[in-house]
Design a protein around this motif. Structure first.
Motif, PDB file in Angstrom:
ATOM      1  N   MET B   1       0.838  -1.201   0.000  1.00 53.31           N
ATOM      2  CA  MET B   1       0.000   0.000   0.000  1.00 53.31           C
ATOM      3  C   MET B   1       0.871   1.248   0.000  1.00 53.31           C
ATOM      4  SD  MET B   1      -3.194   0.680  -0.092  1.00 53.31           S
ATOM      5  CE  MET B   1      -4.051   2.221  -0.152  1.00 53.31           C
ATOM      6  N   LEU B   3       3.919   1.437  -0.842  1.00 64.45           N
ATOM      7  CA  LEU B   3       4.632   1.459  -2.102  1.00 64.45           C
ATOM      8  C   LEU B   3       3.765   2.131  -3.157  1.00 64.45           C
ATOM      9  CD1 LEU B   3       7.266   0.474  -3.153  1.00 64.45           C
ATOM     10  CD2 LEU B   3       6.185  -1.653  -3.847  1.00 64.45           C
ATOM     11  N   HIS B   4       2.483   1.762  -3.137  1.00 64.03           N
ATOM     12  CA  HIS B   4       1.606   2.284  -4.173  1.00 64.03           C
ATOM     13  C   HIS B   4       1.377   3.773  -4.008  1.00 64.03           C
ATOM     14  CE1 HIS B   4      -0.906   1.124  -7.512  1.00 64.03           C
ATOM     15  NE2 HIS B   4      -1.491   2.278  -7.247  1.00 64.03           N
ATOM     16  N   VAL B   8       1.813   6.664  -6.705  1.00 59.92           N
ATOM     17  CA  VAL B   8       0.815   7.652  -7.117  1.00 59.92           C
ATOM     18  C   VAL B   8       1.390   9.050  -6.962  1.00 59.92           C
ATOM     19  CG1 VAL B   8      -1.444   8.604  -6.609  1.00 59.92           C
ATOM     20  CG2 VAL B   8      -1.089   6.141  -6.516  1.00 59.92           C
ATOM     21  N   LEU B  11       3.553   9.898  -9.735  1.00 58.83           N
ATOM     22  CA  LEU B  11       2.838  10.268 -10.950  1.00 58.83           C
ATOM     23  C   LEU B  11       2.509  11.754 -10.954  1.00 58.83           C
ATOM     24  CD1 LEU B  11       0.279   7.396 -11.504  1.00 58.83           C
ATOM     25  CD2 LEU B  11       2.128   8.089 -12.984  1.00 58.83           C
ATOM     26  N   PHE B  12       1.988  12.214  -9.795  1.00 61.42           N
ATOM     27  CA  PHE B  12       1.623  13.621  -9.707  1.00 61.42           C
ATOM     28  C   PHE B  12       2.867  14.496  -9.851  1.00 61.42           C
ATOM     29  CE2 PHE B  12      -2.240  11.885  -8.069  1.00 61.42           C
ATOM     30  CZ  PHE B  12      -3.205  12.789  -8.464  1.00 61.42           C
ATOM     31  N   ALA B  15       4.277  14.866 -13.291  1.00 60.77           N
ATOM     32  CA  ALA B  15       3.455  15.753 -14.105  1.00 60.77           C
ATOM     33  C   ALA B  15       3.789  17.214 -13.808  1.00 60.77           C
ATOM     34  CB  ALA B  15       1.984  15.483 -13.833  1.00 60.77           C
ATOM     35  N   GLN B  19       5.460  20.259 -16.214  1.00 58.90           N
ATOM     36  CA  GLN B  19       4.885  21.570 -16.456  1.00 58.90           C
ATOM     37  C   GLN B  19       5.879  22.690 -16.167  1.00 58.90           C
ATOM     38  OE1 GLN B  19       1.457  21.227 -14.007  1.00 58.90           O
ATOM     39  NE2 GLN B  19       0.297  20.135 -15.588  1.00 58.90           N
ATOM     40  N   ASP B  32      -1.110   2.761 -30.846  1.00 53.27           N
ATOM     41  CA  ASP B  32      -0.154   2.089 -29.977  1.00 53.27           C
ATOM     42  C   ASP B  32       1.134   1.672 -30.665  1.00 53.27           C
ATOM     43  OD1 ASP B  32      -1.231   2.197 -27.497  1.00 53.27           O
ATOM     44  OD2 ASP B  32      -2.426   0.373 -27.735  1.00 53.27           O
ATOM     45  N   THR B  36       5.731   2.056 -29.800  1.00 56.11           N
ATOM     46  CA  THR B  36       6.553   1.005 -29.210  1.00 56.11           C
ATOM     47  C   THR B  36       8.015   1.240 -29.560  1.00 56.11           C
ATOM     48  OG1 THR B  36       6.335  -0.392 -31.150  1.00 56.11           O
ATOM     49  CG2 THR B  36       4.735  -0.744 -29.383  1.00 56.11           C
ATOM     50  N   VAL B  59       1.581  10.015 -27.364  1.00 57.10           N
ATOM     51  CA  VAL B  59       0.668   9.311 -26.458  1.00 57.10           C
ATOM     52  C   VAL B  59      -0.094   8.272 -27.278  1.00 57.10           C
ATOM     53  CG1 VAL B  59      -1.246   9.563 -24.856  1.00 57.10           C
ATOM     54  CG2 VAL B  59       0.439  11.403 -25.077  1.00 57.10           C
ATOM     55  N   GLY B  60       0.080   7.000 -26.944  1.00 57.64           N
ATOM     56  CA  GLY B  60      -0.537   5.929 -27.727  1.00 57.64           C
ATOM     57  C   GLY B  60      -1.957   5.619 -27.267  1.00 57.64           C
ATOM     58  N   GLY B  62      -4.634   2.851 -28.565  1.00 59.76           N
ATOM     59  CA  GLY B  62      -5.251   1.793 -29.372  1.00 59.76           C
ATOM     60  C   GLY B  62      -4.908   1.889 -30.844  1.00 59.76           C
ATOM     61  N   ASP B  79      -5.673  17.560 -24.721  1.00 60.10           N
ATOM     62  CA  ASP B  79      -4.285  18.004 -24.584  1.00 60.10           C
ATOM     63  C   ASP B  79      -3.533  17.877 -25.906  1.00 60.10           C
ATOM     64  OD1 ASP B  79      -4.504  18.581 -21.929  1.00 60.10           O
ATOM     65  OD2 ASP B  79      -3.888  16.575 -21.272  1.00 60.10           O
TER      66      ASP B  79
END
Lengths: 513, 328
Positions: B1, B3-4, B8, B11-12, B15, B19, B32, B36, B59-60, B62, B79
């Motif tokens: 937990m 670790l997660h 997270v 990630l923030f 970002a 910026q 996609d 690769t 940004v890939g 699909g 974006d």
């Protein structure tokens, strides 16, 4: 099943269960509403949609019936035989359920396909080859996916019959089949059949590939088309409502045939059986060998293919693997939390609804709805892994709930009054009565949700950007870049990780064998 | 937990660092396989960043259809500055969103057809074709294929861009006879898959004699794997084309940078890489010619292509015919 919540585990607050239920309702029905609101009005369903509905229901009903009918003898054989490697077999047989669809399909085709083992053997002995493509192929694949789940859940039912009952039945010379096993099956099978019916209801890649063409169009494929190709949100929402409608009808049918079971507790002795003779040993052996071949041969093909691809594995799959593991851990914690809190409200309408809806929900609609909620607020990519874990937890909830809740109700039924008279309430009751007796279902539920999350390729595709790929996504991207061998290698890594996660949790929960 | 949570938080954090950087960010949505490590993405990114003093981010999402759906979900709040990877069967719907701005370029292109779209600019193209082993006797037309015992695996036009290309191919080649052709082909079609990857995977596993792909697919096996055993069937009806295009979004906050990328896209820095990374023909043939191995590829006698609006017009009818014929 009772009509109103039975107070379980007195002394514990009931509001966490309500929160869990509402969270699931928002994720399933709420996201659907968001998608529907974004859409304008459009025309009602066309003839092509009704054809899809017909096919969807037929294949799901057939797949569910066959899975359960085959699972009963397999579960019985596993319940009454002890042999070397039994626990390994039980774990391995669970693998198809947690595999990414395309991996399992390629494994199945390596055995049953045009160039597969079966047709190789048939043509070697001069018989005509058989084609897997068609309605029977769809059912075969769905049985391959869901038989392990059915076996495990029914096996749990068998193992929950106390050894004392069999002893008593033997003393009284009563057939255990009629007096012990049949009531147990009446109690557990309808719920399991419903779950499998609903899983198959929302299948689309398997149905399309093995169905051999547009005859095999399911409602979920129509939803995919509406969302991804036509950008017809209204159409997608209508189809999703229809899917929920079918789910509701099936759920009501299943509930009306389920009988609750109350037969008193036992002392956790090892079950000894006095019925059956040598003939039943032979029959159980044959059933187990057949089931093992059916489930394990395609897996063996996945492993063989993957081994040669291991050399081609790109370095970037290891961060992806780590990400997958993190999502699986978070998702498992969330899922167990949801399932346990809901199980405390066992029998309540809210809990029943919340634990069934995710089965009928379309992953695509959930993902799209969440996206529409999140996007105006922040960059969805920032939430990709958290959202993925949450959605995976919700999708695994029905299985976790079905594994934990009946056991909890049984524990309360058998020991509740004793615990009450001892004044065992609140956390103490959880600590000393409930958790120890729920080890097996909790371990199974944790393993299942970890493994399901590991192999999932649903909502992540909508949220993740290039640098956030999970293992299944990495595998698909390799396939898209002609790297089929490397993709097979990733599939093997995925299979190994999923099985390991499942085994670790499941092992932790099994104390008696 | 724990670790997660750190993850997270990371990630923030990443970002906000992005910026804080001085270089303007150019965000390109693509499919996609473009991003690769074997796709064109990394090479193109490095080459453009060397000249632009900017941060290019691919940004890939699909495939081409998923890309458009994503853009429609995001609307003007997107974006993305550029969308790269739509094909001509999708451009009409894409233009209708009103999200795209004219690219303002008129480069000389080496396409088999004339190009005058002011909104979308091609970066590569190819011909759809059935790919098989060289040992398999190649039929010369759809009708010959239908009469043969050969088996094929195709993609669903409702969920895959090559699948849609095939349906439009048959429609463009046979017009009102298309349903009849599909009915005749029904017993040759082993199965229909949701996307290209599944179909190609089934073909390589030996489930069918041929798969719907591109005339350039054998080049991958020849060049990247040293395997000359794959070929494509040339049909006398001509081959439907896939032209992959990019467009600049009206809402872009770096429109000049976006336009300079579009110009870069049809220059050698981008075009010379495309053949060996995307396994398609570049929109502008490199001065040194195509990579060795491409000369072995089959070249169709004639190219078929519906214009964007025409493709959209006929799409639903063609898919319904396909569906009805194969559902019998």
């Amino acid at each position: 099943m009772a009509q109103r919540p039975v107070p379980l585990a007195p002394g514990l607050p009931r509001w966490p269960g309500a929160i869990a239920a509402w969270l699931v309702l928002v994720l399933t029905l709420g996201t659907l509403c968001i998608v529907a609101l974004r859409a304008g009005t459009g025309q009602w369903l066309g003839p092509a949609d009704w054809a899809a509905v017909r096919f969807t229901v037929l294949q799901a009903a057939a797949s569910s019936a066959v899975s359960v009918l085959v699972a009963i003898p397999v579960a019985r054989a596993l319940a009454r035989r002890r042999f070397r490697g039994r626990s390994l077999l039980v774990t391995l047989m669970g693998a198809p359920f947690i595999l990414p669809v395309i991996v399992a399909v390629l494994g199945l085709l390596a055995v049953f396909g045009r160039g597969g083992l079966l047709n190789g053997a048939l043509s070697a002995i001069g018989l005509t080859e058989v084609s897997i493509y068609g309605f029977h192929g769809v059912v075969l694949a769905h049985v391959f996916f869901n038989l392990p789940l059915a076996v495990r859940l029914i096996l749990q039912g068998w193992l929950s019959i106390p050894a004392e009952r069999f002893r008593l039945a033997a003393t009284l010379d009563l057939p255990p089949g009629r007096f012990l096993e049949w009531p147990m099956l009446r109690a557990v099978v309808p719920g399991i059949a419903l779950a499998i019916f609903l899983i198959c209801l929302t299948s689309f890649a398997v149905a399309l590939i093995l169905g051999g063409g547009p005859r095999a169009t399911t409602v979920e494929l129509a939803i995919y088309q509406a969302l991804r190709f036509d950008f017809d949100l209204a159409g997608a929402a209508r189809l999703a409502v229809l899917q929920f409608g079918i789910c509701a009808i099936a759920a009501i049918l299943a509930w009306t045939v389920t009988l609750p079971q109350a037969q008193g507790g036992g002392l956790d002795r090892v079950v000894q059986r006095w019925d059956g003779g040598r003939w039943s040993v032979v029959r159980d052996g044959a059933v187990l060998v057949a089931a093992a071949c059916f489930l394990l041969l395609p897996l063996a093909m996945v492993v063989t293919r993957g081994l040669s691809g291991l050399a081609d594995l790109p370095i970037s799959i290891w961060p992806a693997a780590l990400r997958s593991v993190l999502v699986a851990v978070l998702s498992t914690i969330l899922c167990l939390g949801l399932a346990l809190t809901l199980a405390m409200r066992w029998g309540g309408a809210l809990a029943g609804l919340a634990s069934t809806l995710p089965l009928a929900a379309s992953g695509l609609v959930i993902g799209t709805g969440l996206f529409l909620i999140v996007h105006p607020l922040m960059n969805p990519a920032r939430l990709a892994l958290v959202v993925t874990a949450l959605v995976n937890a919700t999708m695994a909830l029905p299985f976790a709930y079905r594994s934990i809740a009946p056991e909890l109700a049984r524990v309360e039924g058998d020991y509740g009054r004793l615990a009450d008279s001892l004044g065992l309430r609140g956390w103490a009751r959880l600590r000393w009565l409930i958790f120890p007796r729920l080890r097996r279902p909790i371990g199974f539920a944790a393993g299942l949700s970890a493994a399901l999350s590991m192999g999932d390729l649903g909502v992540i595709t909508l949220f993740a950007t290039g640098g956030q790929e999970t293992l299944p996504l990495a595998m698909y991207r390799l396939m898209g870049a002609y790297r089929m061998d490397a993709a097979a290698g990733v599939a093997l890594v995925l299979l190994a990780l999923s099985l390991l996660a499942f085994w670790l949790c499941d092992r932790g929960g099994r104390v008696d064998d | 937990m724990k670790l997660h949570l750190t993850h997270v938080a990371g990630l923030f954090l990443s970002a906000s660092i992005a910026q804080a950087q001085q270089d303007p960010v150019l965000t390109i949505y693509t499919y996609d396989s473009f991003v690769t490590e074997w796709g064109p993405g990394p090479v193109v990114e490095a080459a453009f960043e060397a000249t632009c003093a900017c941060d290019l981010q691919f940004v890939g999402h699909g495939d081409g259809a998923a890309l458009l759906a994503r853009l429609q979900l995001e609307g003007a709040r997107t974006d993305a500055d550029i969308v790269l990877g739509l094909d001509t069967n999708l451009t009409a719907a894409a233009a209708d969103t009103g999200l795209f701005a004219p690219h303002g370029l008129m480069p000389a292109l080496d396409l088999p057809i004339a190009w005058d779209d002011a909104t979308f600019l091609p970066y590569d193209w190819g011909y759809f074709a059935f790919v098989s082993d060289v040992t398999v006797p190649a039929p010369a037309t759809f009708e010959a294929l239908a009469q043969s015992d050969l088996s094929i695996v195709i993609q669903d036009p409702r969920s895959s861009t090559p699948g849609l290309g095939l349906v439009l191919w048959v429609k463009e080649a046979y017009g009102d006879r298309a349903p009849e052709i599909w009915e005749a082909l029904a017993d040759n079609i082993v199965t229909v898959t949701p996307g290209w990857s599944e179909a190609y995977g089934l073909f390589l596993e030996g489930e069918a004699d041929a798969v719907l792909s591109y005339t350039t697919s054998p080049a991958y096996h020849l060049i990247a794997e040293g395997d000359g055993s794959k070929t494509s069937w040339t049909f006398e009806e001509g081959h439907y084309m896939q032209i992959e295009v990019a467009g600049v979004l009206q809402s872009s906050d770096v429109p000049d940078l976006a336009r300079s990328f579009m110009a870069f896209m049809v220059s050698p820095g981008f075009q010379d890489e495309i053949a060996m990374t995307n396994w398609m023909y570049p929109a502008v043939t490199p001065e040194s010619g195509l990579p060795g191995g491409f000369e072995t590829l089959a070249v169709p006698g004639s190219a078929l292509l519906l214009s964007g609006p025409a493709a959209r017009e006929i799409r639903d009818e063609a898919i319904t015919e396909w569906r009805n014929a194969l559902s019998r």
